[in-house]
Design a protein around this motif. Structure first.
Motif, PDB file in Angstrom:
ATOM      1  N   LYS A  48      39.127   2.036  55.150  1.00  9.58           N
ATOM      2  CA  LYS A  48      38.582   1.852  56.549  1.00  9.58           C
ATOM      3  C   LYS A  48      37.224   1.541  56.542  1.00  9.58           C
ATOM      4  O   LYS A  48      36.421   1.234  57.613  1.00  9.58           O
ATOM      5  N   TRP A  79      36.016  15.387  77.210  1.00 14.09           N
ATOM      6  CA  TRP A  79      37.141  14.361  76.547  1.00 14.09           C
ATOM      7  C   TRP A  79      36.760  14.018  75.087  1.00 14.09           C
ATOM      8  O   TRP A  79      37.662  14.081  74.521  1.00 14.09           O
ATOM      9  N   LYS A  80      35.533  13.956  74.894  1.00 17.01           N
ATOM     10  CA  LYS A  80      35.132  13.763  73.606  1.00 17.01           C
ATOM     11  C   LYS A  80      35.410  14.723  72.546  1.00 17.01           C
ATOM     12  O   LYS A  80      35.796  14.648  71.352  1.00 17.01           O
ATOM     13  N   ASN A 121      45.270  13.717  61.343  1.00 20.33           N
ATOM     14  CA  ASN A 121      45.031  13.247  62.731  1.00 20.33           C
ATOM     15  C   ASN A 121      45.472  11.834  62.869  1.00 20.33           C
ATOM     16  O   ASN A 121      44.964  10.961  62.319  1.00 20.33           O
ATOM     17  N   ASP A 159      28.808  19.175  69.869  1.00 18.37           N
ATOM     18  CA  ASP A 159      28.005  17.875  70.039  1.00 18.37           C
ATOM     19  C   ASP A 159      26.576  18.362  70.246  1.00 18.37           C
ATOM     20  O   ASP A 159      26.311  19.521  70.653  1.00 18.37           O
ATOM     21  N   GLY A 194      43.894   9.088  58.303  1.00 20.90           N
ATOM     22  CA  GLY A 194      43.459   9.768  56.781  1.00 20.90           C
ATOM     23  C   GLY A 194      43.943  11.267  56.629  1.00 20.90           C
ATOM     24  O   GLY A 194      44.344  11.789  57.432  1.00 20.90           O
ATOM     25  N   ILE A 195      43.589  11.795  55.616  1.00 22.45           N
ATOM     26  CA  ILE A 195      43.803  13.077  55.485  1.00 22.45           C
ATOM     27  C   ILE A 195      42.524  13.715  55.053  1.00 22.45           C
ATOM     28  O   ILE A 195      41.521  13.102  54.314  1.00 22.45           O
ATOM     29  N   LEU A 198      38.876  18.390  68.756  1.00 21.42           N
ATOM     30  CA  LEU A 198      38.027  18.872  67.905  1.00 21.42           C
ATOM     31  C   LEU A 198      38.171  18.389  66.344  1.00 21.42           C
ATOM     32  O   LEU A 198      39.269  18.404  66.044  1.00 21.42           O
ATOM     33  N   ASN A 199      37.301  18.032  65.745  1.00 20.00           N
ATOM     34  CA  ASN A 199      37.330  17.764  64.387  1.00 20.00           C
ATOM     35  C   ASN A 199      38.026  18.743  63.519  1.00 20.00           C
ATOM     36  O   ASN A 199      37.844  20.095  63.560  1.00 20.00           O
ATOM     37  N   PRO A 200      39.313  18.586  63.156  1.00 17.05           N
ATOM     38  CA  PRO A 200      40.080  19.445  62.505  1.00 17.05           C
ATOM     39  C   PRO A 200      39.227  20.464  61.312  1.00 17.05           C
ATOM     40  O   PRO A 200      39.614  21.389  61.128  1.00 17.05           O
ATOM     41  N   MET A 218      43.372   9.170  63.185  1.00 17.65           N
ATOM     42  CA  MET A 218      42.389   8.882  62.362  1.00 17.65           C
ATOM     43  C   MET A 218      43.120   8.236  60.791  1.00 17.65           C
ATOM     44  O   MET A 218      42.475   7.470  60.303  1.00 17.65           O
ATOM     45  N   GLN A 265      39.713   9.445  50.479  1.00 11.30           N
ATOM     46  CA  GLN A 265      40.531   9.195  51.602  1.00 11.30           C
ATOM     47  C   GLN A 265      39.885   8.211  52.625  1.00 11.30           C
ATOM     48  O   GLN A 265      38.480   8.166  52.603  1.00 11.30           O
ATOM     49  N   ASP A 266      40.494   7.504  53.294  1.00 14.58           N
ATOM     50  CA  ASP A 266      39.865   6.553  54.432  1.00 14.58           C
ATOM     51  C   ASP A 266      39.004   5.315  53.745  1.00 14.58           C
ATOM     52  O   ASP A 266      38.325   4.905  54.430  1.00 14.58           O
ATOM     53  N   ASN A 308      40.061  13.722  73.251  1.00 15.97           N
ATOM     54  CA  ASN A 308      39.747  13.438  71.548  1.00 15.97           C
ATOM     55  C   ASN A 308      40.198  14.692  70.760  1.00 15.97           C
ATOM     56  O   ASN A 308      40.623  14.279  69.579  1.00 15.97           O
ATOM     57  N   LYS A 360      36.144   8.780  64.295  1.00 17.70           N
ATOM     58  CA  LYS A 360      37.399   9.113  64.969  1.00 17.70           C
ATOM     59  C   LYS A 360      37.004  10.092  66.242  1.00 17.70           C
ATOM     60  O   LYS A 360      37.417  10.151  67.001  1.00 17.70           O
ATOM     61  N   TYR A 361      35.717  10.857  65.840  1.00 15.50           N
ATOM     62  CA  TYR A 361      35.439  11.421  66.891  1.00 15.50           C
ATOM     63  C   TYR A 361      34.602  11.270  67.717  1.00 15.50           C
ATOM     64  O   TYR A 361      34.260  11.735  68.916  1.00 15.50           O
ATOM     65  N   GLU A 362      33.693  10.133  67.279  1.00 16.83           N
ATOM     66  CA  GLU A 362      32.341   9.647  68.106  1.00 16.83           C
ATOM     67  C   GLU A 362      32.597   8.252  68.165  1.00 16.83           C
ATOM     68  O   GLU A 362      32.337   7.559  67.151  1.00 16.83           O
ATOM     69  N   ASN A 363      33.334   7.777  69.059  1.00 12.91           N
ATOM     70  CA  ASN A 363      33.696   6.496  69.181  1.00 12.91           C
ATOM     71  C   ASN A 363      32.683   5.534  69.254  1.00 12.91           C
ATOM     72  O   ASN A 363      31.625   5.687  69.611  1.00 12.91           O
TER      73      ASN A 363
END
Lengths: 144, 865
Positions: free
Chosen positions: A101, B81-82, B663, B100, B668-669, B189-191, B666, A97-98, B187, A128-131
């Motif tokens: 990218k 936010w992040k 997402n 984080d 992607g899957i 949370l990471n799923p 994102m 996946q991805d 943004n 995608k989570y940490e820009n």
């Protein structure tokens, strides 16, 4: 000699054995030119090659082949290493996946019949989570 | 409006926490130093305690502030936010707290203040020296989240979680237009982390990390105050507790990986996993040498080394996972925050101070007068501890490869070393043998420990050995274990169960309080048996034999097509044979928030970029109506569940719902497995590829057909028959009035083994024509009723085709995995019993010591067991 000293010596011997063996198992980062040389010399060790996907002028990825309806476990792409050497890479697993990218790809495997046969793919994608930061993901082909 | 007060308060409290930690360190240090008058010492101690309480309050305040910001969705703060978003359910808002780096440091700091407070109250006599170490660690940890830039030097100390978004990203164009811009949503949370294990795993793991400081502090305090042996009694229950919590934390991580990640297992030898198991192995070794350390001087010295090593290894693993050193090598290490230098100072300070102190005191440590006998308990425990350390050393030696590269880089050479290509095989090669030996020793060691055997009387071991061999022989034959290394591991593990079981039966009759050790060892042996079968004998069931996917390449066709054919492709509603099962992919489902279970995706229309969906029909599950058509319901927009129906040979049907997370940001899957749990094995299924459920299908160019009734025509290689055209009263999405007319065509499409009926409709209303196409996802086809020609009696249809929906899935069977979980459970019970026993022991001794000197017994009885 005291028992404790013999004991100590044995432990040191085992520890050295571990280090030597680890160094033997450790892989190396090389480029495709070196990978081909190694394959010609009959060196069958798995190696890491760092590269980028081949793209056209417009930034689209080219020479990527994946047809899940025919074979979901057969994925071919072209990787350009840091010396700008291009190489076809065959990955016998589903396309990660991805993958499209990814900014940087590390393939682990060896040269086989003129193509690089990858056992594992590590990718760095823009996270995608940490820009602005990169995120590494890892994909392993089923053992053959 | 920007809520600046809470952020400023938080930041100020971090500074307060840092300063109070430094002051407490100094004050406790003064109190711990010998030489002053008793009154002086007491004053320093009282002062130090009060400062530490201020520190505790400040830390609690920081935690509260950060949580307040996240919980109230103050997206003007970068951290909120992040890591969080409006749609995040409460439980996961808590996880975004430590998602984080800064938050996870804070979690560690938080545990340390709790533990420090417990120590102050439970142990007044060790307070000063132990708390000196504690407060110093706290000073280092709080400095990591200080976020102070020293003016002039441009030196940044720590990274604060209280930065505003515009301070972190001042270049965003939106700030030019609106300097007070606040994002509407975060943004998220990471799923992958949206899992209940991720709510409890990090706090447990960090509690484990934090507790390793306690034995370390006692060891340092022992060296410092020259109470060379006395530190062990108060430290031992904490060491046991720490080993238990850290072990649980690690296993929770493993279980989370098993349930959520699709690498198909609970242990991947990932560098981040390794960096927490190595300190654990050393800690377990330390526990063992501490138990014999009061009688044996060599074990005492080893205990010092191992307790110090445990804590240093924790720091080392923190450094590795957070400095970005592992960035190329690990899937889930943090990225660099620019704190590597600070972490290195932290690591080096404690390494140098601890080792320096140990070397300084080494000469004054006692020596054994005579050699330890091969038939003594000490000897066997010592061997066991050594093997644990060697096992840890091997893992560490390999995991540190990226560090060697960095060190070489620092000296100007290029090493170019990479981690072994096949890591699992590399580690197993060593660890399998280490653990075979270790597990044998748990059995033998227990017999020596309880003095059932000794010099000249080894007979007691024969019976368990015989029984173990018999059982192993039976299991090996029955289960078909063939590889020699697995045979060895299995036999040794069974021997450990039998031997420890024998001991357990014996001591339970006496005093069950003492059976913690035997129970723990049984747990470890069971775990090894579970790991052995579930990983070495995993069977891939999703062998493809549909004939569809045979590749041109030679390698694919060789070896019965099996080796590389471990995924199968399923088309929507089309049954496929997999092993003994008949598999059908039925549907894609979504997860509503307040309704149990999953509902078909076609029932709702998902609002893009939101966590709401509109019901397209009444939502009725199990006869209960939850929502009416048109209602807006809350869903988890990132989760899609693929309903896969398994039909067993017996005709019994069960359904698995492997998950795919999507997402929008994102593209992607991310795939997570679903598991069918049986007593003797798990059936583990995940989808590795899907057609994107959110994407609009890409339709081919329109093809037009003009046909008569009962004509046959070919669309997309299918045979289609126009069976009839009938008048209809109901057309979805159109309200028919009195003067309107509507017809629908009945088109039969023949697939290989199934017929589909597609019914596009044609509506005439107020002299206008409406054409309602019908889509079949199974066939990847859309048919629209174009025209009716009254002169010729012919009907026209336009047809578009697209890729049919498919998924690629993989299924494996993991035999006897429940033995692993059972073993874990037994292990924890054993640890709890041992901890409680050692804690009671410590309390008894402490109370005795605090009695007036006259009443004290002359010498505390040496404890033999």
């Amino acid at each position: 000699m005291k028992k404790i000293q013999i004991f100590g010596l044995v432990i040191i011997a085992v520890a050295i054995g571990i280090i030597v063996s680890t160094a033997g198992d450790a892989s190396t980062y090389v480029d495709f030119t070196k990978a081909k040389e190694m394959a010609q010399d009959g060196d069958n060790e798995s190696i890491h090659v760092v590269g980028k996907l081949k793209k056209d002028v417009a930034g689209r990825i080219v020479e990527m082949e994946y047809k899940p309806e025919i074979d979901p476990n057969y994925f071919v792409f072209t990787l350009v290493d840091n010396q700008n050497v291009e190489q076809r890479v065959i990955y016998k697993n589903t396309k990660p996946q991805d993958f499209d990218k990814s900014e940087q790809v590390v393939v682990v495997g060896k040269m086989k019949d003129g193509a690089f046969s990858a056992e594992k793919i590590l990718m760095k994608c823009p996270s995608k989570y940490e820009n602005g930061k990169m995120e590494t993901t890892e994909h392993t082909a089923t053992k053959s | 409006m920007i809520h600046s007060t809470i952020g400023n308060t938080g930041h100020l409290l971090v500074i307060v926490a840092f300063v109070t930690a430094l002051v407490a360190t100094y004050a406790y240090f003064k109190a711990g130093m010998a030489g002053g008058t008793i009154e002086d010492t007491l004053t320093w101690k009282r002062f130090a305690r009060i400062v530490f309480y201020f520190h505790v309050a400040a830390v609690l305040g920081v935690v509260f502030s950060l949580y307040w910001i996240i919980g109230n969705h103050y997206f003007e703060y970068h951290y909120a936010w992040k890591n969080s978003s409006l749609s995040l359910p409460t439980g996961y808002t808590i996880s975004s707290f430590w998602q984080d780096q800064e938050g996870s440091f804070l979690l560690w700091i938080f545990w340390n203040v709790i533990l420090g407070t417990v120590l102050i109250f439970s142990n007044r006599s060790w307070e000063a020296p132990v708390m000196t170490v504690f407060a110093l660690v706290q000073a280092f940890l709080t400095s990591m989240i200080l976020g102070v830039v020293i003016p002039g030097l441009d030196l940044k100390i720590g990274s604060t979680p209280f930065l505003l978004l515009k301070e972190v990203m001042p270049d965003l164009p939106v700030y030019k237009m609106d300097p007070n811009f606040i994002p509407k949503d975060g943004n998220g949370l990471n799923p992958l982390l949206q899992n209940y294990w991720m709510v409890i795993h990090p706090p447990t793991l960090f509690l484990g990390f934090a507790t390793t400081l306690i034995p370390f502090s006692f060891a340092i305090a022992g060296l410092w105050t020259k109470k060379i042996q006395e530190w062990i009694r108060p430290a031992l229950p904490w060491a046991l507790f720490s080993a238990m919590i850290l072990g649980i934390g690690i296993l929770m991580g493993a279980y989370w990986a098993y349930e959520t990640l699709n690498f198909g297992s609970y242990w991947n030898w990932d560098p981040v996993e390794n960096s927490s198991i190595v300190p654990w192995l050393v800690l377990v070794a330390a526990v063992h040498t501490m138990i014999i350390g009061r009688k044996n001087a060599t074990a005492l010295k080893t205990s010092f080394i191992l307790t110090i090593a445990t804590f240093i290894l924790i720091l080392y693993s923190t450094f590795m996972t957070r400095s970005g050193v592992l960035g190329n090598a690990s899937v889930h290490s943090f990225t660099d925050l620019g704190l590597s230098g600070q972490l290195l100072i932290y690591l080096l300070t404690f390494t140098i101070v601890a080792i320096g102190l140990l070397v300084y005191r080494w000469k004054s440590l006692p020596n054994d007068e005579e050699e330890v006998s091969t038939y003594s308990q000490e000897f066997w425990i010592f061997i066991g501890a050594t093997l644990l350390c060697l096992s840890g050393f091997q893992i560490l030696a390999t995991t540190s490869i990226p560090v060697y590269n960095k060190i070489a880089e620092a000296f100007g050479t290029v090493l170019n070393m990479a981690l072994p290509a096949d890591q699992v095989a590399h580690y197993n090669k060593f660890q399998l043998w280490f653990f075979s030996l270790i597990i044998v020793l748990t059995g033998i060691g227990q017999f020596f420990w309880w003095k059932r055997v000794g010099k000249g009387k080894l007979q007691a071991l024969y019976n368990p050995l015989l029984i173990a061999l018999l059982i192993s022989a039976a299991v090996i034959t029955f289960k078909g274990v063939k590889d020699i290394q697995y045979i060895v591991l299995l036999t040794t593990a069974i021997f450990a169960v039998v031997a420890n079981g024998t001991i357990l039966l014996n001591i339970i009759r006496g005093n069950y309080n003492l059976s913690g050790g035997a129970i723990t060892h049984i747990g470890v042996a069971l775990m090894l048996i579970g790991i052995l079968f579930s990983s070495a004998y995993t069977r891939v069931v999703s062998i493809n034999n549909s004939g569809l996917m045979i590749s041109r390449s030679e390698e694919f066709t060789s070896n019965d097509n099996k080796e590389n054919k471990e995924n199968i492709t399923l088309w929507l509603n089309k049954a496929e044979k997999m092993g003994d099962y008949m598999l059908t992919w039925r549907d894609v489902r979504v997860e509503p928030r307040h309704i149990p279970g999953y509902i078909p995706k076609s029932w709702v229309d998902i609002v893009e970029g939101d966590f709401h969906a509109v019901a397209l029909k009444d939502i009725v599950l199990d006869g209960k109506k939850y929502n009416s058509k048109g209602d807006t319901i809350e869903i988890f927009p990132e989760n899609f569940y693929y309903e896969i129906e398994y039909r067993e040979p017996s005709g019994r049907i069960f359904t698995l719902f492997p998950r795919v997370q999507i997402n929008p940001r994102m593209g992607g899957i991310v795939s997570s497995p679903d598991i069918q749990r049986k007593v003797d094995k798990d059936l583990y299924t995940y989808v590795s590829m899907v057609t994107n459920p959110n994407a609009e299908p890409v339709w081919s160019q329109t093809e037009n057909f003009t046909v008569n009734l009962r004509d046959t025509f070919f669309v997309n290689d299918y045979v289609a028959i126009l069976d009839n055209v009938v008048r209809t009263e109901q057309v979805e999405g159109v309200t028919l009035g009195a003067g309107d007319a509507a017809v629908k065509a009945i088109i039969r499409v023949l697939d290989k083994d199934k017929e589909f009926v597609i019914t596009p409709s044609f509506v005439i209303r107020d002299r206008m024509v409406a054409r309602k196409p019908e889509v079949s996802n199974e066939l990847g086809m859309r048919i629209q009723f174009q025209e009716i020609n009254p002169q010729t009696g012919q009907f026209s249809f336009s047809v578009n085709t697209t890729q049919r929906d498919f998924i690629v899935m993989k299924a494996t069977e993991k035999p006897l995995i429940n033995i692993l979980w059972l073993g874990t459970f037994v292990l924890v019970i054993g640890f709890i019993m041992a901890t409680v026993r050692r804690f009671k022991d410590f309390v008894k001794m402490r109370n005795k010591e605090s009695q007036p000197a006259g009443q004290r017994k002359v010498k505390p009885k040496v404890q033999t067991v």
